[in-house]
Scaffold this active site. Structure first.
Site, mmCIF file in Angstrom:
data_model
loop_
_atom_site.group_PDB
_atom_site.id
_atom_site.type_symbol
_atom_site.label_atom_id
_atom_site.label_comp_id
_atom_site.label_asym_id
_atom_site.label_seq_id
_atom_site.Cartn_x
_atom_site.Cartn_y
_atom_site.Cartn_z
ATOM 1 N N ASP A 109 -3.546 -5.038 -8.491
ATOM 2 C CA ASP A 109 -2.365 -4.540 -9.206
ATOM 3 C C ASP A 109 -2.752 -3.238 -9.899
ATOM 4 O O ASP A 109 -3.151 -3.212 -11.062
ATOM 5 C CB ASP A 109 -1.865 -5.582 -10.196
ATOM 6 C CG ASP A 109 -0.424 -5.308 -10.625
ATOM 7 O OD1 ASP A 109 0.116 -4.244 -10.261
ATOM 8 O OD2 ASP A 109 0.151 -6.158 -11.326
ATOM 9 N N VAL A 110 -2.637 -2.145 -9.139
ATOM 10 C CA VAL A 110 -3.125 -0.847 -9.616
ATOM 11 C C VAL A 110 -1.976 0.124 -9.903
ATOM 12 O O VAL A 110 -2.157 1.117 -10.590
ATOM 13 C CB VAL A 110 -4.135 -0.226 -8.615
ATOM 14 C CG1 VAL A 110 -5.300 -1.196 -8.367
ATOM 15 C CG2 VAL A 110 -3.478 0.156 -7.282
ATOM 16 N N LYS A 111 -0.816 -0.104 -9.347
ATOM 17 C CA LYS A 111 0.386 0.727 -9.580
ATOM 18 C C LYS A 111 0.082 2.219 -9.492
ATOM 19 O O LYS A 111 0.579 3.007 -10.302
ATOM 20 C CB LYS A 111 1.039 0.356 -10.911
ATOM 21 C CG LYS A 111 1.579 -1.097 -10.932
ATOM 22 C CD LYS A 111 2.440 -1.371 -12.142
ATOM 23 C CE LYS A 111 3.046 -2.771 -12.130
ATOM 24 N NZ LYS A 111 2.087 -3.879 -12.259
ATOM 25 N N ARG A 112 -0.683 2.617 -8.512
ATOM 26 C CA ARG A 112 -1.006 4.027 -8.352
ATOM 27 C C ARG A 112 0.154 4.777 -7.722
ATOM 28 O O ARG A 112 0.980 4.175 -6.994
ATOM 29 C CB ARG A 112 -2.269 4.197 -7.490
ATOM 30 C CG ARG A 112 -3.539 3.519 -8.036
ATOM 31 C CD ARG A 112 -3.861 3.890 -9.467
ATOM 32 N NE ARG A 112 -5.196 3.481 -9.880
ATOM 33 C CZ ARG A 112 -5.484 2.740 -10.958
ATOM 34 N NH1 ARG A 112 -4.508 2.287 -11.740
ATOM 35 N NH2 ARG A 112 -6.734 2.449 -11.266
ATOM 36 N N ASP B 114 2.698 0.909 -16.606
ATOM 37 C CA ASP B 114 2.819 -0.527 -16.332
ATOM 38 C C ASP B 114 3.624 -1.160 -17.452
ATOM 39 O O ASP B 114 4.102 -0.464 -18.342
ATOM 40 C CB ASP B 114 1.413 -1.142 -16.215
ATOM 41 C CG ASP B 114 1.390 -2.306 -15.237
ATOM 42 O OD1 ASP B 114 2.136 -3.277 -15.441
ATOM 43 O OD2 ASP B 114 0.632 -2.237 -14.252
#
Lengths: 321, 321
Positions: A109-112, B114
């Site tokens: 879960d890096v949301k890059r 996030d």
């Protein structure tokens, strides 16, 4: 998305455990119990971060061992490790590698998200680092999928889709997130009558459309929060070839009832994440005390996590039955 | 934003050098020349990533030394380091630390975003890791500012603004990015007649509004690409207390003419980034050859980077005069 769906079917469990350690959720007494060993290995200046990094790794290893035959996947949240600096990211990579060694599918879960040339660099999360022409890439992070942010448009996403296709991996783009302020941007009403997140949903469907697998889902999934049940149900119809990663179950308020509409009529199409509800379950169980050794502490953490993971599985099975 | 603006005024130069090393921009012969030394220090399995990580660090050190008296700031793009796995992030943190030791303001281009509890963890980029109640935090990444992504709304941004206020640092939220596909989401036409990026601009102004400093700018800046000159000019008027980080100059197509309207009428209000145009300038200069030693290679890289940084400074000064 076929590998993930196969794993979900094998476990008969569309849930994933979030491995999001924090100084709050990892027992203080575990950090303290491990500290003498860490202190022998590192410089004094590194001890404050290394003691947490080692505790996170041992905590995760115990959780992974406890749930490996219950869930198909884990989702480590890289921010929690990044907060410790480089030492934390060693623990992140080791956590991913260990989970894979136990047969779990790993969603980083890096949301890059960034411009094209930069997204290409981030896509090494999926493709690994190419080291020589024609040679194998080195898998530097040990993930099977990552989460990505759509604000920069296709440039920022397509490198991940391409890497996913080339390396039999997957990605999940944020569409409708679970947090209270997600409306600020995602709910914006467009001139054509749609909400922004619906427009993003259409983009995500399109970006993944060349990668639909045997189970009918593309390699680019969508993050759709459990806290938006009605919207999730509409998105399920709007994007029939897009697999959903559903955070927000448990501690954030989403229930089994809320997540049921995010599945397709075969009971597939989504995987539901719980983090604090599983890895923090020990906080509602047996009391830990400072006299306990590392193995004793981890035994409590493991037993509580396993029981919570089984409860979640059974709740979701019941809601989908 | 006062520290950054003071540094810009001291250098009389509103430009920042992007430290975005890749296997393409860092000379092959430098990697090869450094390799024997690296090979003595690490296991064979670590060599493919460590050789690049060490080369990136030495490359950056030479660039930083060459430009420290020309520019006020550097902007390392973390993706380039993250592509090497944990070893690359050690090089990232060391690069940030070295740049600060040379008096440069460091903008970590991390584009994190996030949900609230996770953004709180990412905000350690600015706040450091708190290690004991009342004790000082440990600065794990050595940045003065970071870039952040607004797709999740205020939850995802406020933790950075709070950390910035508490630790005399700053953040820059994406508003209008420089990449070709930025229109996919950012140009969406809203029912009220505005574009989505204008709505995000208003949110960003609001989120930063309690942190306006002595120079009239808040601690939450905005990323506005040099490739959108007209929109940048309108955003300059729309958000008078928001400092702009302007990428896209040089290799991405933005010119000094394009960026002039992003400054206020005192010639402040923005800082312009160039990455490949500066750190890759050696590719248009003297030829490197494999017989050269490390010092010789770095001397060429340094001289070319310094000349390019001075040219950029002078172009921007002329455009603002």
């Amino acid at each position: 998305m076929d590998r993930l769906i196969d794993a979900i079917e094998a476990a008969d469990n569309p849930s994933v455990v979030g491995l999001d350690p924090t100084p709050h959720v990892v027992p203080d007494c575990l950090v303290t119990a491990l500290e003498p060993e860490v202190a022998r290995e590192v410089d004094a200046s590194e001890l404050p971060t290394e003691r947490l990094a080692v505790a996170y790794m041992e905590f995760n290893r115990a959780i992974i061992d406890a749930i490996a035959d219950v869930v198909p996947a884990v989702k480590p949240q890289i921010a929690m490790y990044e907060a410790l600096g480089p030492a934390g990211l060693d623990a992140y990579a080791m956590t991913c590698g260990y989970a894979r060694s136990r047969g779990l599918y790993v969603i980083g879960d890096v949301k890059r998200g960034d411009i094209g040339s930069t997204a290409q660099a981030y896509a090494a999360h999926l493709s690994g680092l190419p080291v020589s022409p024609g040679g194998d890439a080195i898998d530097v992070w040990h993930e099977d999928a990552v989460t990505v942010n759509p604000y920069l448009g296709s440039d920022g996403i397509i490198p991940f889709v391409t890497a996913a296709r080339d390396h039999d991996k997957d990605a999940f783009a944020l569409v409708r997130t679970s947090n209270p302020s997600s409306d600020d941007v995602q709910e914006c009403l467009l001139q054509d009558g749609h909400r922004l997140y619906e427009h993003v949903a259409d983009l995500v469907s399109d970006w993944g459309s060349d990668t639909i697998g045997d189970h009918g889902y593309s390699r680019l999934g969508a993050v759709v929060g459990a806290t938006h049940s009605d919207e999730g149900a509409r998105l399920r119809r709007r994007m029939p070839h897009t697999f959903f990663l559903v955070p927000g179950y448990g501690a954030q308020g989403g229930t089994a009832h809320d997540i049921a509409p995010m599945f397709d009529d075969r009971g597939s199409g989504a995987i539901v994440n719980s983090s604090r509800g599983i890895i923090g379950a020990w906080r509602h169980g047996q009391t830990l005390d400072p006299s306990m050794g590392v193995e004793e502490i981890l035994a409590v953490v493991s037993r509580c996590a396993r029981e919570a993971a089984i409860s979640m599985r059974d709740e979701i099975r019941a809601a989908l039955a």
